[in-house]
Scaffold this motif. Structure first.
Motif, mmCIF file in Angstrom:
data_model
loop_
_atom_site.group_PDB
_atom_site.id
_atom_site.type_symbol
_atom_site.label_atom_id
_atom_site.label_comp_id
_atom_site.label_asym_id
_atom_site.label_seq_id
_atom_site.Cartn_x
_atom_site.Cartn_y
_atom_site.Cartn_z
ATOM 1 N N LEU A 40 0.906 -1.435 -0.157
ATOM 2 C CA LEU A 40 -0.142 -0.119 0.472
ATOM 3 C C LEU A 40 1.243 1.015 0.184
ATOM 4 O O LEU A 40 0.485 2.082 -0.319
ATOM 5 N N GLU A 41 1.815 1.291 0.999
ATOM 6 C CA GLU A 41 2.630 3.200 1.015
ATOM 7 C C GLU A 41 3.826 2.467 -0.282
ATOM 8 O O GLU A 41 4.118 3.190 -0.393
ATOM 9 N N THR A 42 4.149 1.772 -0.208
ATOM 10 C CA THR A 42 5.514 1.325 -1.464
ATOM 11 C C THR A 42 5.132 1.834 -3.036
ATOM 12 O O THR A 42 5.847 2.438 -3.602
ATOM 13 N N ALA A 43 4.732 1.350 -3.308
ATOM 14 C CA ALA A 43 3.668 1.275 -4.682
ATOM 15 C C ALA A 43 3.688 2.590 -4.810
ATOM 16 O O ALA A 43 3.826 2.747 -6.383
ATOM 17 N N PRO A 44 3.169 3.671 -4.296
ATOM 18 C CA PRO A 44 2.994 5.333 -4.944
ATOM 19 C C PRO A 44 4.705 5.330 -4.503
ATOM 20 O O PRO A 44 4.763 6.552 -5.834
ATOM 21 N N LYS A 45 5.081 5.266 -4.324
ATOM 22 C CA LYS A 45 6.371 5.864 -3.855
ATOM 23 C C LYS A 45 7.280 4.907 -5.291
ATOM 24 O O LYS A 45 8.090 6.024 -5.883
ATOM 25 N N ILE A 46 7.185 3.651 -5.516
ATOM 26 C CA ILE A 46 7.855 3.732 -7.111
ATOM 27 C C ILE A 46 7.380 4.210 -8.344
ATOM 28 O O ILE A 46 7.449 4.569 -9.023
ATOM 29 N N THR A 102 -1.801 -3.210 -7.167
ATOM 30 C CA THR A 102 -1.882 -1.997 -6.466
ATOM 31 C C THR A 102 -1.404 -1.134 -7.320
ATOM 32 O O THR A 102 -0.952 0.126 -7.375
ATOM 33 N N TYR A 103 -0.048 -2.487 -7.840
ATOM 34 C CA TYR A 103 1.513 -1.584 -8.475
ATOM 35 C C TYR A 103 0.304 -0.569 -9.726
ATOM 36 O O TYR A 103 0.825 1.043 -9.898
ATOM 37 N N ALA A 104 -0.246 -2.110 -9.870
ATOM 38 C CA ALA A 104 -0.959 -0.764 -11.966
ATOM 39 C C ALA A 104 -1.891 0.179 -11.067
ATOM 40 O O ALA A 104 -2.246 1.737 -11.741
ATOM 41 N N MET A 105 -2.639 0.559 -9.994
ATOM 42 C CA MET A 105 -2.956 1.628 -9.576
ATOM 43 C C MET A 105 -2.658 2.326 -9.266
ATOM 44 O O MET A 105 -3.133 3.417 -9.814
ATOM 45 N N ALA A 106 -1.031 2.239 -9.029
ATOM 46 C CA ALA A 106 -0.350 3.871 -8.783
ATOM 47 C C ALA A 106 -0.271 3.887 -9.373
ATOM 48 O O ALA A 106 0.379 5.298 -9.299
ATOM 49 N N PHE A 107 0.357 3.185 -10.601
ATOM 50 C CA PHE A 107 0.503 4.097 -12.206
ATOM 51 C C PHE A 107 -0.024 4.341 -12.674
ATOM 52 O O PHE A 107 -0.045 5.647 -13.617
ATOM 53 N N LEU A 108 -1.346 3.790 -12.813
ATOM 54 C CA LEU A 108 -2.715 4.922 -13.174
ATOM 55 C C LEU A 108 -2.904 5.949 -13.157
ATOM 56 O O LEU A 108 -3.002 6.836 -13.647
ATOM 57 N N ALA A 109 -3.217 5.858 -11.239
ATOM 58 C CA ALA A 109 -3.135 7.221 -10.720
ATOM 59 C C ALA A 109 -1.369 8.797 -10.928
ATOM 60 O O ALA A 109 -2.199 9.869 -10.915
ATOM 61 N N ARG A 110 -0.802 8.311 -10.782
ATOM 62 C CA ARG A 110 0.186 8.906 -11.438
ATOM 63 C C ARG A 110 -0.061 9.511 -13.332
ATOM 64 O O ARG A 110 0.527 10.488 -13.391
ATOM 65 N N ASN A 111 -0.197 8.556 -13.856
ATOM 66 C CA ASN A 111 -0.652 8.989 -15.144
ATOM 67 C C ASN A 111 -2.060 9.079 -16.109
ATOM 68 O O ASN A 111 -2.155 7.802 -15.902
ATOM 69 N N PRO A 112 -2.437 9.923 -16.228
ATOM 70 C CA PRO A 112 -4.327 10.147 -16.374
ATOM 71 C C PRO A 112 -4.564 8.933 -17.827
ATOM 72 O O PRO A 112 -5.540 9.020 -18.068
ATOM 73 N N ARG A 113 -3.072 9.467 -18.834
ATOM 74 C CA ARG A 113 -3.420 8.856 -19.844
ATOM 75 C C ARG A 113 -3.298 6.914 -20.413
ATOM 76 O O ARG A 113 -3.011 6.880 -21.219
ATOM 77 N N LEU A 114 -2.626 7.061 -19.108
ATOM 78 C CA LEU A 114 -2.396 4.926 -19.281
ATOM 79 C C LEU A 114 -3.211 4.076 -18.817
ATOM 80 O O LEU A 114 -4.927 5.483 -18.183
ATOM 81 N N ARG A 115 -3.478 2.854 -19.702
ATOM 82 C CA ARG A 115 -4.607 2.224 -19.310
ATOM 83 C C ARG A 115 -3.921 0.933 -18.550
ATOM 84 O O ARG A 115 -2.234 0.879 -19.011
ATOM 85 N N ALA A 116 -4.526 -0.176 -18.818
ATOM 86 C CA ALA A 116 -3.582 -1.104 -17.757
ATOM 87 C C ALA A 116 -4.697 -2.630 -17.381
ATOM 88 O O ALA A 116 -5.606 -2.290 -17.644
ATOM 89 N N THR A 117 -3.434 -3.205 -17.909
ATOM 90 C CA THR A 117 -3.739 -4.929 -17.208
ATOM 91 C C THR A 117 -2.915 -5.138 -16.283
ATOM 92 O O THR A 117 -2.410 -5.157 -16.337
ATOM 93 N N ASP A 176 11.149 -1.296 -2.624
ATOM 94 C CA ASP A 176 10.412 -2.771 -1.957
ATOM 95 C C ASP A 176 11.498 -3.006 -1.582
ATOM 96 O O ASP A 176 11.540 -4.154 -0.836
ATOM 97 N N TRP A 177 12.803 -3.655 -2.459
ATOM 98 C CA TRP A 177 13.925 -4.466 -2.542
ATOM 99 C C TRP A 177 15.396 -3.410 -2.208
ATOM 100 O O TRP A 177 14.856 -2.509 -3.124
ATOM 101 N N GLU A 178 16.106 -3.448 -1.647
ATOM 102 C CA GLU A 178 16.767 -3.258 -2.113
ATOM 103 C C GLU A 178 17.724 -3.282 -3.353
ATOM 104 O O GLU A 178 18.354 -4.190 -4.078
ATOM 105 N N GLY A 179 18.137 -2.653 -4.045
ATOM 106 C CA GLY A 179 19.657 -2.666 -5.511
ATOM 107 C C GLY A 179 18.760 -2.026 -6.320
ATOM 108 O O GLY A 179 19.480 -1.960 -7.670
#
Length: 358
Positions: A145-151, A172-187, A324-327
């Protein structure tokens, strides 16, 4: 553990590190944080409510207060901010499914010798149960929940119009990318039980209508459609090297020219494949909970990507404390015209530190 074991005292300290985790798990099993809620409790009153001994509860709560999860003032205990929110079943921020998952691992890790001897997971039948898949998918949502928007904030997808969240579980990650990119569609691709959870989550988001769902057998079926970006997060470790190479070939075939594959996982970064520590320890989880999973180095994953036909493979560094993971995240591009997508500049970050926990 933040240092190598070189002396007997180091060895002793490493082994006895189980003590505080067992205290925390006992508190969750007794619903201590939920029971305390927003009130102040004395030990006798709390012991009567949770039906345990006063002596045992006094020692447990003293240690919880020592760890900062409870606050002690005189004879009373109250919740810390964390205890009152993420650990409290009556609060909207409660991470219940993820807490149940990590709590269950206490007994699971006690069966490690069994898995080392057999080379098999300890719960290979349970993983196909629909109820288990739903619980696990919710747990992964609570975990990210907290990591996806940061990435998502650090990866520029302004040139992309389509994204596939491959094995994306709750999306969760798809929703975070959609929230940042209004012209994006995701599956989001995953098993039907996981997609049911993803639909529930997406229904609460403004960007939810831009998310589609794809039930698919990743290891045997071609990926339908064509995408500018494929996001492959916390899936690599579930599969064998051969399985992942098969996935990479299918991903390559479903990318638009100049598209890219982004891989987030518990990569090993040193020459001998030992570090980061968390990535090595996570391989034990893969032994316990998957048929063929492991954690892999950036070097060997890069080789698989090259063999599949990808080019310009590199690590995208994320800001320290947001990972999410180091590196960092591994990026690989399809040969062809470059799509204007790149990681946001975050500066150089040096290394500092599914049924998997991660």
């Amino acid at each position: 553990m933040n240092r190598r074991i070189a002396t007997f005292d180091d060895f002793r300290d490493a082994i006895t590190a189980y003590r505080l985790p067992r205290v925390l798990i006992a508190a969750l099993e007794l619903n201590i944080f939920t029971t305390i809620g927003t009130e102040a409790w004395t030990i006798p009153d709390l012991a009567r409510d949770v039906k345990v001994s006063e002596r045992g509860l006094a020692i447990l709560c003293r240690n919880l207060a020592m760890a900062g999860l409870l606050k002690k003032k005189g004879e009373t205990y109250t919740n810390s901010r964390l205890g009152a929110t993420a650990l409290n079943a009556h609060h909207p921020a409660y991470r219940g499914d993820y807490l149940r998952l990590i709590t269950s691992h206490w007994a699971d890790w006690g069966r490690l010798l069994e898995s080392v001897k057999s080379g098999l997971s300890i719960d290979h039948d349970e993983q196909d149960e629909l109820d288990y898949r739903r619980r696990f998918t919710w747990a992964m949502h609570h975990r990210t929940l907290e990591t996806a928007p940061k990435i998502a904030a650090q990866i520029n997808l302004s040139g992309a119009r389509t994204l596939l969240d491959l094995g994306g579980g709750p999306g969760t990650y798809a929703m975070a990318f959609l929230a940042r990119n209004p012209r994006l569609r995701a599956t989001v691709y995953d098993r039907p039980a996981a997609l049911d959870v993803a639909k529930e989550i997406a229904s609460t988001h403004k960007a939810g209508p831009r998310l589609s769902y794809l039930p698919l057998d990743l290891l045997t079926e071609a990926i339908p459609g064509a995408y500018d970006v494929i996001w492959y997060s916390n899936v690599l470790h579930i599969y064998s090297p051969q399985d992942n190479q098969s996935v990479f070939r299918r991903a390559l075939a479903s990318l638009n020219p100049g598209g890219r594959l982004l891989i987030q996982d518990a990569f090993l970064h040193d020459r001998e494949g030992l570090f980061p520590e968390e990535a090595s320890l996570f391989a034990v989880s893969m032994l316990l909970f998957t048929e063929r999973g492991n954690t892999y180095s950036v070097t060997e994953t890069r080789g698989w990507l090259k063999d599949a036909g990808f080019e310009r493979i590199k690590v995208l560094r994320m800001k320290k404390g947001t990972e999410d993971w180091e590196g960092g995240i591994l990026e690989a591009r399809l040969p062809g015209t470059t799509v204007k997508m790149r990681a946001r500049r975050t500066g150089s970050v040096k290394s500092s530190r599914s049924r998997s926990l991660r």
